[in-house]
Design an enzyme around this catalytic site. Structure first.
Site, PDB file in Angstrom:
ATOM      1  N   HIS A 173     -30.198 -27.240 -22.501  1.00  0.00           N
ATOM      2  CA  HIS A 173     -31.615 -27.916 -22.966  1.00  0.00           C
ATOM      3  C   HIS A 173     -31.702 -29.432 -22.872  1.00  0.00           C
ATOM      4  CE1 HIS A 173     -33.097 -24.453 -25.312  1.00  0.00           C
ATOM      5  NE2 HIS A 173     -31.670 -24.096 -25.150  1.00  0.00           N
ATOM      6  N   ASP A 210     -36.919 -19.495 -21.379  1.00  0.00           N
ATOM      7  CA  ASP A 210     -37.992 -19.541 -22.136  1.00  0.00           C
ATOM      8  C   ASP A 210     -38.567 -20.913 -22.184  1.00  0.00           C
ATOM      9  OD1 ASP A 210     -35.888 -19.100 -23.678  1.00  0.00           O
ATOM     10  OD2 ASP A 210     -37.304 -18.990 -25.544  1.00  0.00           O
ATOM     11  N   HIS A 211     -37.863 -21.971 -22.319  1.00  0.00           N
ATOM     12  CA  HIS A 211     -38.082 -23.346 -22.540  1.00  0.00           C
ATOM     13  C   HIS A 211     -38.521 -24.152 -21.321  1.00  0.00           C
ATOM     14  CE1 HIS A 211     -36.650 -24.289 -26.857  1.00  0.00           C
ATOM     15  NE2 HIS A 211     -36.359 -23.178 -26.699  1.00  0.00           N
ATOM     16  N   ASP A 238     -32.981 -22.099 -19.339  1.00  0.00           N
ATOM     17  CA  ASP A 238     -33.110 -23.347 -20.277  1.00  0.00           C
ATOM     18  C   ASP A 238     -32.106 -24.503 -20.040  1.00  0.00           C
ATOM     19  OD1 ASP A 238     -35.209 -22.089 -21.617  1.00  0.00           O
ATOM     20  OD2 ASP A 238     -33.770 -21.490 -23.540  1.00  0.00           O
ATOM     21  N   ASP A 270     -28.288 -22.603 -21.062  1.00  0.00           N
ATOM     22  CA  ASP A 270     -28.934 -23.278 -22.303  1.00  0.00           C
ATOM     23  C   ASP A 270     -28.362 -24.556 -22.546  1.00  0.00           C
ATOM     24  OD1 ASP A 270     -30.439 -20.866 -23.758  1.00  0.00           O
ATOM     25  OD2 ASP A 270     -28.741 -20.024 -22.822  1.00  0.00           O
TER      26      ASP A 270
END
Length: 374
Positions: A11, A85-86, A50, A9
């Site tokens: 991002h 999911d991103h 992610d 994650d």
């Protein structure tokens, strides 16, 4: 013994609509995690989803990731990665990260479980992965976990990578699977999706390393308790041991909820309390004020504080309840006290009655008639 770094994650490329510095924050913590991997002399890196904040990252995000992969490839440190999911590609689209496969990036389990056997320091390791599955793919997830269990049979040292919310670690209504659905014959289960650090012994060692930077103010409590970080895992003879390394380039955030008389003092107090932990970056303060005060006055007051960056403050004004005659039981009197207008009171009574009768068309007619009259 094999050593690897587990992060999730990151991002990369995430932005804030109001604070320009935020995009760089995500690059900083990702790059710090890469430097930790190099300093720890890991054999490889696991990224559990992610990686990017979107499946179509911008050029700057791609450059940051490319530079990191080149640095790792020069040191022969491969990266094993599943989609979150991103950053999961849409339908038949190609993965943005996939163009760097020549630099040692291995993407596992886009649409179904996939695994790979590798040898590090003379020790065979099986690495399996399942990318994020939700929506119409959710019902397939349990079957993929069964495939993962079968595929790792016979391996002493094995790692499963998955990007899902698990019940009971997370809110059951927002989970795609349960902990009991996971295969239990792995040495380490590298999870992604939750942004707070989690470590569980469920048979194998399971961990969510958490995000490397805050994505929302819901993560503030976790940051203040545990910080943000990555996992360094030593794997030997089928047993995984976890060493937590905190990231130093995380931008701290605070949430202050107060009233017009005390909010400045409360901001100063929390900044003083965490002064030693904050580091070089100015922290972000999310301010909520309950009471009557103008936004202009708040902005003028906040200029007095140089040691923080402020998101747009929220002012929640307290609405006084209407003064209804004592002992009144008439609904009309409540409407009249609140609206202070006979015509609006008549309209409110009509709309209330139509609502009670379930007559939507009559409500629309009343509203349309009021609009024409005005």
């Amino acid at each position: 013994m094999v050593r690897f770094l587990h992060m999730s994650d990151t991002h990369i490329g995430a932005k804030s609509l109001t604070i320009e510095e935020r995009e760089q924050d995500y690059y900083d913590t990702f790059q710090e995690a890469v430097e930790i991997a190099i300093d720890e002399k890991v054999d490889f890196i696991i990224h559990s989803g992610d990686l990017f904040d979107t499946w179509i990252p911008g050029n700057r995000s791609m450059k940051v990731f490319r530079d990191a992969m080149m640095k790792l490839n020069d040191r022969q440190i491969p990266v094993f990665y599943v989609f979150g999911d991103h950053d999961r590609p849409r339908r038949n689209s190609e993965s943005a990260a996939g163009i760097f496969d020549f630099l040692g990036l291995h993407i596992l389990g886009r649409d179904e479980f996939a695994g790979i056997e590798r040898e590090f320091s003379g020790m065979k390791v099986f690495i399996g992965g399942i990318s994020n599955m939700k929506g119409y793919l959710r019902n397939q997830l349990k079957e993929e976990y069964k495939k993962a269990e079968s595929a790792s049979t016979g391996y002493k040292n094995s790692i499963l990578i998955s990007h899902q919310a698990l019940d009971p670690i997370f809110i059951p209504e927002q989970c795609e699977a349960k902990v009991n659905d996971l295969p239990m014959n792995y040495s380490y289960i590298a999870m992604g999706h939750l942004h707070d650090f989690v470590e569980r012994e469920i048979g194998p060692l399971l961990s969510y390393p958490g995000s490397t930077e805050l994505k929302s103010d819901r993560e503030i409590n976790g940051l203040l308790k545990m910080g943000k970080g990555i996992n360094v895992i030593d794997l030997d003879n089928g047993v995984a041991s976890l060493h937590r390394v905190k990231l130093k380039k995380v931008r701290y955030q605070f949430k202050v909820e107060s009233d017009p008389e005390n909010y400045l003092e409360e901001i100063k107090s929390i900044l003083d309390k965490y002064a030693n932990a904050i580091g070089e970056k100015k922290p972000i303060v999310n301010l909520i004020i309950n009471g009557q005060i103008s936004m202009e006055e708040v902005y003028e007051d906040l200029k007095k504080i140089n040691g923080a960056i402020f998101n747009r403050p929220q002012i929640l004004k307290i609405v006084d309840m209407p003064n209804v005659p004592s002992g009144s039981s008439e609904l009309r009197e409540y409407f009249q006290a609140f609206l202070k207008d006979q015509k609006l009171t008549d309209l409110a009574m009509k709309v209330f009655q139509h609502t009670a009768d379930g007559d939507k068309e009559a409500i629309i007619r009343e509203a349309a008639g009021e609009a024409i009259d005005n």
